[in-house]
Motif scaffolding. Structure first.
Motif, PDB file in Angstrom:
ATOM      1  N   ARG A 192      39.611  39.232  38.558  1.00 57.01           N
ATOM      2  CA  ARG A 192      39.094  40.539  38.975  1.00 57.01           C
ATOM      3  C   ARG A 192      39.854  41.080  40.180  1.00 57.01           C
ATOM      4  O   ARG A 192      40.157  42.277  40.258  1.00 57.01           O
ATOM      5  N   ALA A 201      40.234  47.596  36.000  1.00 55.78           N
ATOM      6  CA  ALA A 201      39.011  46.801  35.876  1.00 55.78           C
ATOM      7  C   ALA A 201      39.121  45.907  34.656  1.00 55.78           C
ATOM      8  O   ALA A 201      39.824  46.231  33.688  1.00 55.78           O
ATOM      9  N   GLN A 202      38.424  44.802  34.709  1.00 55.82           N
ATOM     10  CA  GLN A 202      38.377  43.896  33.559  1.00 55.82           C
ATOM     11  C   GLN A 202      37.699  44.582  32.378  1.00 55.82           C
ATOM     12  O   GLN A 202      36.750  45.348  32.556  1.00 55.82           O
ATOM     13  N   THR A 206      32.704  39.011  31.607  1.00 60.38           N
ATOM     14  CA  THR A 206      33.245  37.667  31.392  1.00 60.38           C
ATOM     15  C   THR A 206      32.370  36.933  30.384  1.00 60.38           C
ATOM     16  O   THR A 206      31.149  36.878  30.539  1.00 60.38           O
TER      17      THR A 206
END
Length: 327
Positions: A192, A201-202, A206
């Protein structure tokens, strides 16, 4: 040997042990006589004089050995170079067995101890109860006054992410192991942070599960259905990455043309055999073990280096990553 050099036994001893109050000419005569006679100083006698046994303990809790064995090999290399004898004990994750091994090592009068953990989660300190220096490797002590060496998993995941960014990847997702492991949390943090530094941004949340290929396959199916536009994924282990690649191929996604994949651990029996071969983060565990042993030497000499020392990882680039396909 003293007679051959024409000096007293006391002078010969001083010369062999590097004492300052011996003339250079005398020292040369003693060393020449020792070489002529193939003399080797008696380790037990030297130990009695110095108060040291030149013996150290290695105590591991990693019953599987995936991470503990490389650390132990690196430590043993350093001890061998320092002419230290090593006693290895495996506690197999059992605290009662660990206490038994500690008592045994103390009874053998070891000069110091390296404790190797099975994960990077902090473990209870044993140092306060022991009369010898202790260094912790892979699993840090929960006491900040102790000396601990761990891989820098935050930066390791950052290395993987920055590599993908350099390959032109911008929609990067993350699949990892159980988040109650510090290693999983640190790797998620590193990914991140690297994305944030790039203004990105991811993609998605997750995905967390077991450290297994089965979880990698299952996570791939969920991720590719929910986020079909991803162009890269950072996996928390090589096993997860191998499972992801298998499932992605079954869904018609090409690696690395459509989706680049990075693993973690550089477990070579898997990372080199995956097709395509897996780009992965290597924690340099042998170097970590060697460094821990060198710092145990320093602690034995009264020069302890307290704190948690984070050791750099390295990225091993193979075929599972590359520039984004123009097709």
């Amino acid at each position: 040997m003293a007679s051959l050099a024409g000096v007293s036994i006391a002078t010969a001893s001083k010369a062999l042990n590097g004492k300052d109050d011996v003339r250079a000419e005398t020292r040369m005569r003693v060393l020449a006589a020792a070489e002529q006679l193939s003399f080797q100083p008696n380790a037990l006698a030297r130990g009695l004089l110095s108060g040291q046994t030149r013996t150290v303990g290695l105590l591991t809790s990693d019953s599987v050995g995936r991470f503990g064995i490389p650390v132990l090999l690196g430590a043993e290399d350093a001890f061998g170079a320092g002419e230290m004898a090593v006693m290895l004990c495996d506690a197999r994750g059992d605290s009662i067995r660990e206490q038994h091994h500690i008592r045994t090592l103390l009874s053998r009068r070891v000069d110091g101890l390296i404790v190797v953990g099975e994960s990077t989660d902090p473990r209870p300190s044993i140092s306060r109860d022991l009369p010898i220096p202790v260094v912790y490797a892979y699993a840090p002590s929960d006491c900040s006054d102790d000396v601990s060496f761990v891989p820098d998993d935050v930066d390791g995941a950052g290395l993987a992410t920055r590599h993908l960014l350099a390959m032109g990847r911008r929609r990067i997702a993350h699949i990892t192991g159980p988040l109650d492991y510090k290693a999983a949390r640190d790797r998620a943090e590193g990914l991140r942070a690297a994305l944030a530094d790039a203004g990105l941004a991811q993609v998605g949340e997750t995905l967390s599960g077991a450290w297994s290929q089965r979880w990698g396959r299952h996570a791939a199916e969920m991720l590719l259905m929910a986020e079909p536009e991803i162009d890269a994924v950072v996996c928390g282990s090589d096993q997860i990455a191998a499972g992801f690649i298998e499932a992605a191929r079954e869904r018609g996604r090409r690696v690395p043309d459509d989706v680049a994949v990075v693993g973690y651990d550089n477990w070579e029996v898997l990372s080199t055999e995956t097709r395509p071969a897996l780009t992965t983060v290597d924690m340099n565990l042998e170097t970590l073990g060697r460094t821990a042993a060198q710092h145990l030497f320093a602690a034995i000499d009264g020069r302890a280096t307290p704190g948690v020392h984070r050791m750099p990882c390295r990225l091993v680039i193979r075929d599972s990553t590359g520039p984004r396909s123009s097709q």
